[in-house]
Write a protein that holds these residues in place. Structure first.
Motif, PDB file in Angstrom:
ATOM      1  N   LEU A  26      -2.276   5.869   4.688  1.00 26.58           N
ATOM      2  CA  LEU A  26      -2.267   5.196   3.641  1.00 26.58           C
ATOM      3  C   LEU A  26      -1.055   3.935   3.529  1.00 26.58           C
ATOM      4  CD1 LEU A  26      -2.699   6.721  -0.180  1.00 26.58           C
ATOM      5  CD2 LEU A  26      -0.862   4.983   0.404  1.00 26.58           C
ATOM      6  N   ALA A  27       0.052   4.235   3.932  1.00 25.57           N
ATOM      7  CA  ALA A  27       1.190   3.640   3.909  1.00 25.57           C
ATOM      8  C   ALA A  27       0.771   2.116   4.718  1.00 25.57           C
ATOM      9  CB  ALA A  27       2.525   4.160   4.149  1.00 25.57           C
ATOM     10  N   THR A  28       0.285   2.437   5.712  1.00 25.58           N
ATOM     11  CA  THR A  28       0.012   0.986   6.502  1.00 25.58           C
ATOM     12  C   THR A  28      -1.130   0.275   5.914  1.00 25.58           C
ATOM     13  OG1 THR A  28      -1.639   2.292   8.140  1.00 25.58           O
ATOM     14  CG2 THR A  28       0.655   2.015   8.550  1.00 25.58           C
ATOM     15  N   ALA A  67       0.645  -1.322  -0.178  1.00 25.67           N
ATOM     16  CA  ALA A  67      -0.037   0.098   0.101  1.00 25.67           C
ATOM     17  C   ALA A  67       0.758   1.350   0.063  1.00 25.67           C
ATOM     18  CB  ALA A  67      -0.882   0.096   1.197  1.00 25.67           C
ATOM     19  N   GLY A  68       1.947   1.275   0.665  1.00 30.11           N
ATOM     20  CA  GLY A  68       2.895   2.412   0.774  1.00 30.11           C
ATOM     21  C   GLY A  68       4.384   2.221   0.079  1.00 30.11           C
ATOM     22  N   LEU A  69       4.270   1.301  -1.045  1.00 30.02           N
ATOM     23  CA  LEU A  69       5.348   0.829  -1.859  1.00 30.02           C
ATOM     24  C   LEU A  69       6.244   2.357  -2.220  1.00 30.02           C
ATOM     25  CD1 LEU A  69       7.019  -1.262  -2.829  1.00 30.02           C
ATOM     26  CD2 LEU A  69       5.494  -1.096  -4.932  1.00 30.02           C
ATOM     27  N   LEU A  70       5.511   3.299  -2.627  1.00 32.61           N
ATOM     28  CA  LEU A  70       6.165   4.448  -3.215  1.00 32.61           C
ATOM     29  C   LEU A  70       6.402   5.487  -2.225  1.00 32.61           C
ATOM     30  CD1 LEU A  70       4.462   4.821  -6.513  1.00 32.61           C
ATOM     31  CD2 LEU A  70       6.820   3.835  -6.288  1.00 32.61           C
ATOM     32  N   ILE A  71       5.999   5.256  -0.952  1.00 36.22           N
ATOM     33  CA  ILE A  71       6.016   6.180   0.440  1.00 36.22           C
ATOM     34  C   ILE A  71       7.411   5.709   1.006  1.00 36.22           C
ATOM     35  CG2 ILE A  71       5.085   6.847   2.271  1.00 36.22           C
ATOM     36  CD1 ILE A  71       2.368   6.287   1.330  1.00 36.22           C
ATOM     37  N   PRO A  72       8.253   6.927   1.154  1.00 36.70           N
ATOM     38  CA  PRO A  72       9.618   6.887   1.798  1.00 36.70           C
ATOM     39  C   PRO A  72       9.417   6.149   3.332  1.00 36.70           C
ATOM     40  CG  PRO A  72       9.454   8.957   0.643  1.00 36.70           C
ATOM     41  CD  PRO A  72       8.063   8.607   0.792  1.00 36.70           C
ATOM     42  N   GLU A  73      10.577   5.701   3.417  1.00 39.99           N
ATOM     43  CA  GLU A  73      10.604   4.840   5.027  1.00 39.99           C
ATOM     44  C   GLU A  73      10.350   5.849   5.869  1.00 39.99           C
ATOM     45  OE1 GLU A  73      13.911   2.501   5.297  1.00 39.99           O
ATOM     46  OE2 GLU A  73      13.489   1.125   3.581  1.00 39.99           O
ATOM     47  N   ASN A  74      11.027   7.207   5.910  1.00 37.73           N
ATOM     48  CA  ASN A  74      10.767   7.919   6.957  1.00 37.73           C
ATOM     49  C   ASN A  74       9.388   8.614   7.132  1.00 37.73           C
ATOM     50  OD1 ASN A  74      10.627   9.800   4.725  1.00 37.73           O
ATOM     51  ND2 ASN A  74      12.582  10.812   5.226  1.00 37.73           N
ATOM     52  N   ARG A  75       8.609   8.252   6.168  1.00 38.52           N
ATOM     53  CA  ARG A  75       7.054   8.510   6.318  1.00 38.52           C
ATOM     54  C   ARG A  75       6.226   7.500   6.559  1.00 38.52           C
ATOM     55  NH1 ARG A  75       5.664  13.549   2.377  1.00 38.52           N
ATOM     56  NH2 ARG A  75       4.015  13.734   3.825  1.00 38.52           N
ATOM     57  N   GLY A  76       6.598   6.519   6.687  1.00 44.26           N
ATOM     58  CA  GLY A  76       5.868   4.913   7.095  1.00 44.26           C
ATOM     59  C   GLY A  76       5.686   4.269   6.089  1.00 44.26           C
ATOM     60  N   GLY A  77       6.304   4.348   4.981  1.00 40.76           N
ATOM     61  CA  GLY A  77       6.237   3.632   3.702  1.00 40.76           C
ATOM     62  C   GLY A  77       7.395   2.374   3.514  1.00 40.76           C
ATOM     63  N   ALA A  78       7.337   1.938   2.468  1.00 42.16           N
ATOM     64  CA  ALA A  78       8.434   0.815   2.159  1.00 42.16           C
ATOM     65  C   ALA A  78       9.413   1.360   1.430  1.00 42.16           C
ATOM     66  CB  ALA A  78       7.457  -0.270   1.143  1.00 42.16           C
ATOM     67  N   SER A 100      -2.278   3.671  -4.104  1.00 43.82           N
ATOM     68  CA  SER A 100      -0.820   3.574  -3.738  1.00 43.82           C
ATOM     69  C   SER A 100       0.139   3.973  -5.007  1.00 43.82           C
ATOM     70  CB  SER A 100      -0.407   1.776  -3.777  1.00 43.82           C
ATOM     71  OG  SER A 100      -1.400   1.588  -2.612  1.00 43.82           O
ATOM     72  N   VAL A 101      -0.486   4.467  -6.056  1.00 41.45           N
ATOM     73  CA  VAL A 101       0.311   5.233  -7.149  1.00 41.45           C
ATOM     74  C   VAL A 101       0.075   6.767  -7.068  1.00 41.45           C
ATOM     75  CG1 VAL A 101       1.109   5.448  -9.437  1.00 41.45           C
ATOM     76  CG2 VAL A 101       0.944   3.172  -8.327  1.00 41.45           C
ATOM     77  N   ILE A 102      -1.287   6.796  -7.729  1.00 39.10           N
ATOM     78  CA  ILE A 102      -1.776   8.292  -7.980  1.00 39.10           C
ATOM     79  C   ILE A 102      -1.797   9.057  -6.717  1.00 39.10           C
ATOM     80  CG2 ILE A 102      -3.357   9.563  -9.135  1.00 39.10           C
ATOM     81  CD1 ILE A 102      -3.950   7.270 -10.974  1.00 39.10           C
ATOM     82  N   ALA A 103      -2.833   8.526  -5.887  1.00 38.86           N
ATOM     83  CA  ALA A 103      -3.040   9.410  -4.729  1.00 38.86           C
ATOM     84  C   ALA A 103      -1.949   9.562  -3.863  1.00 38.86           C
ATOM     85  CB  ALA A 103      -4.189   8.577  -3.968  1.00 38.86           C
ATOM     86  N   ALA A 104      -1.088   8.377  -3.521  1.00 46.33           N
ATOM     87  CA  ALA A 104       0.213   8.461  -2.780  1.00 46.33           C
ATOM     88  C   ALA A 104       1.267   9.561  -3.281  1.00 46.33           C
ATOM     89  CB  ALA A 104       0.740   7.175  -2.793  1.00 46.33           C
ATOM     90  N   THR A 105       1.247   9.671  -4.586  1.00 50.05           N
ATOM     91  CA  THR A 105       2.184  10.436  -5.125  1.00 50.05           C
ATOM     92  C   THR A 105       1.870  11.917  -5.039  1.00 50.05           C
ATOM     93  OG1 THR A 105       2.845   8.982  -7.071  1.00 50.05           O
ATOM     94  CG2 THR A 105       3.303  11.329  -7.340  1.00 50.05           C
ATOM     95  N   VAL A 106       0.576  12.295  -5.052  1.00 48.14           N
ATOM     96  CA  VAL A 106      -0.068  13.577  -4.688  1.00 48.14           C
ATOM     97  C   VAL A 106       0.107  13.866  -3.338  1.00 48.14           C
ATOM     98  CG1 VAL A 106      -2.172  14.696  -4.650  1.00 48.14           C
ATOM     99  CG2 VAL A 106      -1.875  13.350  -6.649  1.00 48.14           C
ATOM    100  N   LEU A 107      -0.058  12.867  -2.332  1.00 46.79           N
ATOM    101  CA  LEU A 107       0.223  13.240  -0.856  1.00 46.79           C
ATOM    102  C   LEU A 107       1.556  13.637  -0.539  1.00 46.79           C
ATOM    103  CD1 LEU A 107      -2.394  10.701   0.571  1.00 46.79           C
ATOM    104  CD2 LEU A 107      -2.590  13.386   0.543  1.00 46.79           C
TER     105      LEU A 107
END
Length: 369
Positions: free
Chosen positions: A114-116, A58-69, A96-103
């Protein structure tokens, strides 16, 4: 074209592909996917939880320091290619792609949710939208409440939170709205594995998740990232169609011989194989360009988006034809791939639109393919 972008999977990407494919092979059979056309959404819920939480995608594109992978666009492309092979009815692309990138352009706790996998998010934009100009902005009244209507939104039926563009005197902000506060009207979609919905927002409170100065760039990046990575899903659809058709023609007999032995069919399959390998290359190059922030990313995205959509449709059409009578039946899954391919073909910009973008980027005459 950058020579530093690898078109083959790394060891990590190979392992990721194997993990996703194993899960989908076990839990995403065609009969369960077909149930979506009868309004049964149970597979989406049953499948999205292990994908988002057990595999942590779910959080594949989110950096680790923000709770993602802390994954890259290449990793997301691998996931989308496998999801395309199974026409999986999950909101990975939209959330996990479009919304996560915007956020990621904002500073919001929603990123962590979203990441969790606790929260699924969708952008309030028509699925066909290719530019920010095609995203209707909500109107904010004097009390800060939002109103408006957006049609043909993908991912809204699965989302807990919706992201909306809001025009303000200082620029375009992105607000988060609770889905429970808006009216969500499902519409009959060609591809019911990624159903669309019309959204009506009537004096609903929202909270700013991306400020005005960053709003427009965030929306542009979200759409561009979605278009680039959608190409990998399209390559996955085409891959399944070719592989399944080849296997079928190896065993189907007519006129006393295996149908796959006819030269005319061999030529059609060979041509389709060349097209598929080209589609995979352009899709992976686009993902690699995004992952490395290559200056060629915009051109790579336009090429992938213009090419892969048409190849997916061609592969699906060939699969239907070469399966003969069985390919036309409701029970056989080929039609699921044709519908996904046709819906994806106009998702986030049509091939014609992306060809026009490419022509401008490389200064080609608009009438030239």
């Amino acid at each position: 074209m950058s020579e530093d972008i690898l078109l083959l999977d790394t060891d990590v990407e190979t392992a990721l592909r194997a993990a996703v494919r194993s899960l989908l092979a076990e839990r995403c059979d065609p009969a369960s996917v077909l149930a979506a056309y009868a309004g049964d959404r149970s597979l989406t819920r049953a499948l999205w939880k292990p994908i988002s939480t057990e595999l942590g995608l779910a959080g594949l594109l989110i950096p680790e320091n923000r709770g993602g992978a802390g994954g890259s666009a290449r990793d997301a492309a691998v996931v989308l290619e496998e999801l395309g092979r199974y026409v999986a009815p999950v909101p990975f692309l939209t959330s996990s792609v479009i919304a996560a990138t915007v956020l990621l352009a904002g500073d919001s706790e929603l990123v962590g949710e979203l990441a969790t996998g606790e929260t699924t998010v969708a952008l309030l934009a028509p699925f066909s939208a290719a530019t920010v100009d095609q995203i209707p902005a909500l109107v904010k009244d004097g009390d800060g409440r939002l109103s408006g209507r957006i049609t043909s939104v993908a991912g809204a039926l699965d989302a807990n939170v919706l992201l909306a563009a809001v025009q303000t005197p200082t620029g375009t902000e992105v607000h988060a709205l609770e889905t429970s506060l808006v009216t969500v009207e499902p519409v009959v979609s060609l591809d019911m594995t990624r159903p669309l919905a019309d959204i009506t927002v009537d004096s609903v409170p929202g909270r700013v998740v991306v400020a005005a100065g960053a709003g427009l760039p965030a929306l542009r990046t979200g759409l561009a990232t979605g278009a680039a990575l959608l190409a990998s899903e399209q390559a996955g659809v085409a891959g399944w169609c070719l592989d399944t058709t080849v296997e079928y023609l190896k065993v189907r007999r007519q006129f006393g011989r295996v149908v796959g032995g006819f030269q005319a069919l061999k030529h059609r399959l060979a041509d389709l194989y060349v097209e598929l390998e080209s589609a995979r290359a352009t899709a992976r190059y686009a993902a690699g360009a995004l992952a490395t922030e290559d200056p060629d990313a915009a051109v790579a995205t336009a090429v992938a988006a213009a090419y892969c959509g048409e190849i997916a449709v061609h592969a699906a059409e060939e699969a239907v034809q070469l399966h003969g009578g069985i390919g036309m039946t409701w029970e056989y899954p080929v039609h699921l791939y044709l519908k996904r391919a046709k819906a994806d073909q106009i998702g986030l910009g049509s091939p014609a639109y992306h060809r026009s973008v490419l022509a401008e980027l490389v200064d080609l005459p608009l009438g030239r393919d």
